[in-house]
Design an enzyme around this catalytic site. Sequence first.
Site: not given
Length: 114
Positions: A30-31, A87, A94, A100
């Site tokens: 995840d960024i 989510n 989301q 995801h």
Amino acid sequence: MSDCLFCRIISGGIPSKKIYEDNELLAFYDISPQAPVHFLVIPKKHISNLMEAAPEDAVLLGKMLHKAQELLSEQGCAEKGGRFVINCKSDGMQTVEHIHLHVLGGRSLGWPPG
Ligand code: AMP
Ligand code: ZN
């Protein structure tokens, strides 16, 4: 879908820090990590959210879950575990409309979510 962020990550149009890839799944960091370990597992098939998943997607969803636990173990979290989160739509907050699975570990995570 060319206008979907995660489809563009799958096609290589947007770079990501990949952890795992096969013909059905992709996992990448995840960024904006919310824990020492935080990565996403996604299907290569575009499914907008969990509410849109069809009965024939059940095997694929199961593979996502199983790959997630394997990868979390490989990240050193086998003993203490972590959290697996999907989510969904607006109440689930989301933000990317390609299903995801968030996988988080490496610290004690609070519950319930805010
Ligand atoms: P959600 O809010 O459940 O839809 O989660 C979307 C997640 O995607 C967030 O945790 C973002 O930090 C993450 N994200 C957004 N853009 C990227 C990107 N380019 N690479 C990796 N993760 C991303
Ligand atoms: Zn997509």
